[in-house]
Design an enzyme around this catalytic site. Structure first.
Site, mmCIF file in Angstrom:
data_model
loop_
_atom_site.group_PDB
_atom_site.id
_atom_site.type_symbol
_atom_site.label_atom_id
_atom_site.label_comp_id
_atom_site.label_asym_id
_atom_site.label_seq_id
_atom_site.Cartn_x
_atom_site.Cartn_y
_atom_site.Cartn_z
ATOM 1 N N CYS A 195 -9.572 -2.990 4.969
ATOM 2 C CA CYS A 195 -9.393 -4.256 5.708
ATOM 3 C C CYS A 195 -10.230 -4.196 6.878
ATOM 4 O O CYS A 195 -10.705 -2.906 7.358
ATOM 5 C CB CYS A 195 -8.080 -4.487 6.284
ATOM 6 S SG CYS A 195 -7.607 -6.034 6.658
ATOM 7 N N CYS A 215 -9.530 -5.834 9.831
ATOM 8 C CA CYS A 215 -8.919 -6.129 11.166
ATOM 9 C C CYS A 215 -9.078 -4.816 12.185
ATOM 10 O O CYS A 215 -9.006 -5.105 13.484
ATOM 11 C CB CYS A 215 -7.607 -6.471 10.939
ATOM 12 S SG CYS A 215 -6.271 -5.432 10.226
ATOM 13 N N LYS A 232 1.326 -10.037 0.048
ATOM 14 C CA LYS A 232 1.536 -9.440 1.569
ATOM 15 C C LYS A 232 1.714 -10.791 2.286
ATOM 16 O O LYS A 232 1.238 -11.700 2.446
ATOM 17 C CB LYS A 232 0.165 -8.888 1.903
ATOM 18 C CG LYS A 232 0.134 -8.452 3.350
ATOM 19 C CD LYS A 232 -0.875 -7.764 3.792
ATOM 20 C CE LYS A 232 -0.899 -7.503 5.261
ATOM 21 N NZ LYS A 232 -2.246 -6.638 5.839
ATOM 22 N N LYS A 262 4.686 -6.514 0.403
ATOM 23 C CA LYS A 262 4.890 -5.986 1.683
ATOM 24 C C LYS A 262 5.185 -7.297 2.613
ATOM 25 O O LYS A 262 4.639 -8.234 2.290
ATOM 26 C CB LYS A 262 3.393 -5.507 2.140
ATOM 27 C CG LYS A 262 3.240 -5.154 3.530
ATOM 28 C CD LYS A 262 1.911 -4.596 3.619
ATOM 29 C CE LYS A 262 1.794 -4.485 5.220
ATOM 30 N NZ LYS A 262 0.495 -4.301 5.633
ATOM 31 N N SER A 264 6.300 -1.181 9.264
ATOM 32 C CA SER A 264 6.294 -0.726 10.936
ATOM 33 C C SER A 264 7.670 -1.327 11.459
ATOM 34 O O SER A 264 8.726 -0.720 12.048
ATOM 35 C CB SER A 264 5.181 -0.929 11.731
ATOM 36 O OG SER A 264 5.076 -2.122 11.863
ATOM 37 N N TYR A 318 7.039 5.221 6.867
ATOM 38 C CA TYR A 318 6.861 5.874 7.802
ATOM 39 C C TYR A 318 7.896 7.055 8.046
ATOM 40 O O TYR A 318 7.775 8.198 8.890
ATOM 41 C CB TYR A 318 6.961 5.359 9.191
ATOM 42 C CG TYR A 318 5.752 4.327 9.291
ATOM 43 C CD1 TYR A 318 4.464 4.704 9.574
ATOM 44 C CD2 TYR A 318 5.942 2.913 8.898
ATOM 45 C CE1 TYR A 318 3.656 3.715 9.696
ATOM 46 C CE2 TYR A 318 5.095 1.997 8.800
ATOM 47 C CZ TYR A 318 3.662 2.320 9.024
ATOM 48 O OH TYR A 318 2.684 1.119 9.048
HETATM 49 C C1 PBG Z 1 -4.064 -4.441 7.852
HETATM 50 C C2 PBG Z 1 -2.681 -4.031 7.605
HETATM 51 C C3 PBG Z 1 -1.560 -4.437 8.452
HETATM 52 C C4 PBG Z 1 -0.333 -3.605 8.034
HETATM 53 C C5 PBG Z 1 -0.882 -2.770 6.770
HETATM 54 N N1 PBG Z 1 -2.449 -3.115 6.875
HETATM 55 C C6 PBG Z 1 -1.089 -5.330 9.580
HETATM 56 C C7 PBG Z 1 -1.561 -6.625 9.401
HETATM 57 O O1 PBG Z 1 -1.703 -7.292 8.344
HETATM 58 O O2 PBG Z 1 -1.397 -7.535 10.463
HETATM 59 C C8 PBG Z 1 1.005 -3.655 8.399
HETATM 60 C C9 PBG Z 1 1.845 -2.290 8.210
HETATM 61 C C10 PBG Z 1 2.866 -2.232 8.994
HETATM 62 O O3 PBG Z 1 3.567 -3.105 9.611
HETATM 63 O O4 PBG Z 1 3.683 -0.872 8.902
HETATM 64 N N2 PBG Z 1 -4.512 -5.717 7.409
#
Ligand code: PBG
Length: 323
Positions: free
Chosen positions: A121, A123, A196, A249, A275, A314
């Site tokens: 990704c 980001c 997602k 997810k 998370s 986690y």
């Molecule tokens: C990257 C990504 C994210 C997560 C995994 N890959 C964050 C998002 O999309 O903002 C989130 C994982 C988590 O919250 O544990 N795009």
């Protein structure tokens, strides 16, 4: 079936041994992936407030943590990188000497049997924090694909066992497959974060990955929470484009999506216990409101029962100590 008093479902609940015998769902460490955050420097371990027990680590300490987890039986890790510098075009994501690429080389040497998965990704590497290139306030789709492909190839070159696109651009799985195959990595599988959602439960992750968007949100590319048929379409398209496994997810608020995907597709199904799901339990447990271990195991069992084959969590390392 005869009813009460002939039938008494409590008979098999009487002892732990009886319950164990008829248990329909079991947690095995073999099905777990442990997410890790790698940051620049040496000897760095930075605790994260929203993700107790999970820190950002420099490559050296990342190797120690991964090796320790692997020795306890954790089979796989998923890597996220925090680069030294971010820019508009996410250069750090596909830099051959980038933070994830360096970690992959170090980990393949230190812990050769550990399965190395990488989050693909942009980001964490863009100054604006979006998962794609930006023009005005638009997140661009097609021009982003090329950079995602380059990122995946650089991960494969550095030793990734599988790449996991999480950006939610349309067409990224085909773009990754094409880029990987063109460079001779036709053996590297793609685990697509197919369904997602644009979720509030990523809160603590954005602190961990330093990837909160500087403007707007991710709703123009991540999925809208009310939709489940659309999740099936996402999975279907990703599989058509060549995904080897699909992911749902977050996990707990989307157990129905996991179940629907399981019933519909035979590809390996991952679920990401994100998370926020972890932080909620940790936070409540720290206040004495619930028993962490029991709440964690119950959550993970629910994800399995819904139909996930593999869980990204986690808790993976702690689970290794609990099981
Ligand atoms: C990257 C990504 C994210 C997560 C995994 N890959 C964050 C998002 O999309 O903002 C989130 C994982 C988590 O919250 O544990 N795009």
């Amino acid at each position: 079936m005869a009813s009460f008093p002939v039938t008494r479902l409590r008979r098999f609940r009487r002892t732990a041994a009886l319950r164990g015998l008829v248990s329909e769902t079991r947690l095995s460490l073999d099905d777990f992936v442990y997410p890790l955050f790698v940051c620049p420097g040496e000897g760095v371990e930075k605790p994260l407030e929203g993700l107790p027990g999970i820190g950002q680590r420099s490559v050296d300490l990342l190797c120690d943590e991964a090796e320790g987890a692997h020795r306890l039986g954790v089979p796989a890790v998923l890597l996220f990188g925090i680069p030294e510098e971010k820019d508009e075009v996410a250069s750090g994501a596909y830099d051959d000497d980038g933070i994830v690429q360096r970690s992959l080389r170090a980990l393949s040497e230190r812990v050769p049997d550990l399965v190395l998965l990488t989050d693909v990704c942009l980001c964490e590497y863009t100054s604006h924090g979006h998962c794609g290139l930006v023009e005005g306030d638009e997140i661009l789709n097609d021009v982003t694909l090329e950079l995602l492909g380059r990122t995946a190839v650089s991960h494969a070159e550095a030793g990734a066992d599988a790449v996991c696109p999480s950006d939610m651009m349309d067409g990224r799985v085909a773009a990754l497959r094409g880029a990987l195959d063109a460079e001779g990595f036709e053996q590297v599988p793609i685990v697509s974060y197919a369904a997602k959602y644009a979720s509030a439960f990523y809160g603590p992750f954005r602190e961990a990955a330093e990837s909160a968007p500087a403007f707007g949100d991710r709703r123009s590319y991540q999925m809208d929470p009310p939709n489940v048929r659309e999740a099936i379409r996402e999975c279907e398209l990703d599989l058509e484009e060549g995904a080897d496994a699909i992911m749902v997810k977050p996990a707990l608020p989307y157990l129905d999506v996991i179940r629907a995907a399981r019933e519909r597709f035979d590809a390996p199904l991952f679920a990401y216990n994100v998370s926020g799901e972890y932080a909620m339990v940790k936070g409540a447990a720290a206040r004495g409101w619930l028993d962490e271990r029991r709440a964690a195991v119950e959550s993970l069992l629910a994800i399995k029962r819904a139909g996930a084959d593999v869980i990204v969590s986690y808790w993976a390392r702690e689970l290794a100590e609990w099981l």
